[in-house]
Design a protein around this motif. Structure first.
Motif: not given
Lengths: 335, 335
Positions: A198-209
């Protein structure tokens, strides 16, 4: 003997909320004498600590709570945590010197366990200083008792709270303490379909999508805050959030999960908190099925072990920085 | 015939969230011709509107949603809402001219109901323009169908989601639209033990503590936001929040409930969204027990009725200002 106290000097503000991760300087090593002469008939037991389990939720036991359970600062003592030890003196009829026990032990070299409360005898164990993994897999099923709370939390939470059905998509946050760059390990060794840091992700919502194009059915939440919000946004109808821990909120009571309640209504989502203690009714199932899975290699165990009582403060503080890779354990003494 | 459209001109910002209560100027009255000559065999029905139900959740049907259900603005049309009407033309074998029907009708003088979808025949009704209350209590049990969704929401939500046990303490927010100064009415006429006007309270958490010294077991949430946070803070162990509606979040998608998840875990609280449609299995129970309670005076009904199609925009907008006292209904036509 030596043992640790939290010193109550953590930062807290006037509004009664506590912020910031714990620091090693908040711990103080104390030395005191332990008498092996117990009062006859007292039912007390003295246990020498071999291993202690280091868990994020323990920070809550170090805090004082108001009646509404809002954190208002640290108390000046550390409650016992899970551990494994050897009985060195006993006035309890069920325990004798030399017994191996698992249960609630102090973060110290010895524990005086009043009335032998919250400890259980483990099967005889002769090897010298095996890892807890060896304990579990090679020695004795009853040693699984020592994982009672962490393991039962996962088991009870997943099977009893989430009630998974075949084909459902499951998301677990903080799945092994620090995921870091260990995505490969997660996927190859631990059998996850996908993993991300998660530390490498900017937008968690988009990541989970991206990782759950068909939506999430079950979210096993160890984190709270933005991660819970992102999971709810990506949840399917009748999705379930089992709130196991709230890592990101333990150290900052103003940091809150604010899931979209319009989503919660229209997607009929259930968000449910739970404690392992509520699932003691499935404890026997947990022990037998987990032992079976361990023996058959369907469950792999990742342990992150530090050595020596001195290493406890760093081990605990490191949990909140994501230093550990797997279950954090401190080996206090070799026998 | 005349009917209403929302015109899609509501305020919304670039981040895709919508803020602010709806305004009457967002509605536009349109006039068009309705043909009573239906295509033979079409199964279509033309219904003249007598009453329409005005409910806050309808704002969500006026919005466009992204795939993650985040509100991004108003769409240019109003979906049908619950209503009662009289069949004026029918090509459906189950309906004939003169039938009284309840179901989803447009906010207009007439509805062309394709395939007679989502309407049900009510028992013959001869009185002129009774109130909906008279409908319920005096005329016919089947008229209760018209309250299917609001009523079933309350019934299904309370009995199926909250699963109340004897002696449990229940808190209901936005219990009758605007409570205002009607605390006396609530306590004397409607049988509540206590009631308060949230607009007069500075600290909702302290207010709930005062009214629920022994804690809340069940919170039937129509509001979301701070009220949900305050209820969770005052909740007992194993408390249940049934999220029925999120009034305060409908008009501001950035306004969110952020209940303390540490409370949720340690008090094992369940927060669960639901829709009446999920409880059609208890619909028959709802109808029979509610009819019984109405006849025996154990349930009182509060209706807030405006007259005339023209009054719909003000009636709807008023919901978000708390203008209504009781269930908001518009009587569109007298027969």
């Amino acid at each position: 003997m030596k043992s640790f106290n939290g010193d109550g000097e953590q930062v807290h503000n006037n509004e009664g909320s506590h912020r910031g991760s714990p620091e090693e300087s908040a711990f103080e090593m104390k030395t005191e004498y332990v008498s092996l002469s117990l009062l006859p008939g007292s039912n007390d037991v003295v246990v020498k600590t071999l291993y202690v389990s280091i868990d994020p939720y323990q920070i809550n036991r170090m805090k004082s709570f108001s009646s509404s359970q809002k954190a208002i600062g640290f108390a000046a003592r550390i409650s016992p945590g899970e551990g494994v030890g050897r009985v060195v003196a006993s006035e309890h009829p069920n325990f004798e010197k030399g017994d191996l026990v698992g249960g609630l032990l102090s973060w110290g070299e010895y524990s005086i366990v009043k009335g032998a409360h919250m400890i259980n005898k483990l099967n005889p164990w002769s090897s010298h200083c095996p890892t807890m993994l060896e304990f579990w897999v090679n020695i004795s099923v009853s040693c699984l008792l020592l994982t009672a709370f962490s393991g039962l939390t996962a088991y009870g939470g997943f099977f009893e709270v989430c009630k998974p059905r075949k084909g459902e998509k499951v998301f677990v946050s903080a799945a092994a303490g620090s995921v870091g760059n260990l995505v490969t390990l997660f996927k190859q060794k631990l059998g996850f379909d996908e993993a991300f840091n998660y530390k490498e992700e900017q937008d968690l919502k988009a990541t989970l999508k991206r990782y759950f194009p068909d939506g999430i059915d079950i979210y096993f939440d160890n984190v709270g805050a933005e991660m819970q919000e992102a999971a709810v946004a990506n949840m399917n109808t009748f999705g379930r959030v089992a709130v196991c821990g709230v890592m990101s909120e333990y150290t900052d009571s103003n940091k809150r999960a604010a899931p979209n309640m319009v989503d919660v209504v229209y997607k009929r989502i259930t968000i449910r908190g739970f404690l392992a203690a509520d699932y003691m009714n499935v404890h026997a199932d947990f022990i037998s099925s987990t032992a079976d899975h361990l023996h058959n290699g369907r469950i792999h165990v990742l342990e992150d072990i530090s050595v020596g009582l001195d290493s406890i403060p760093a081990a605990f503080v490191g949990l909140f920085r994501g230093d550990n890779i797997g279950k954090k354990i401190v080996k206090v003494t070799c026998e």
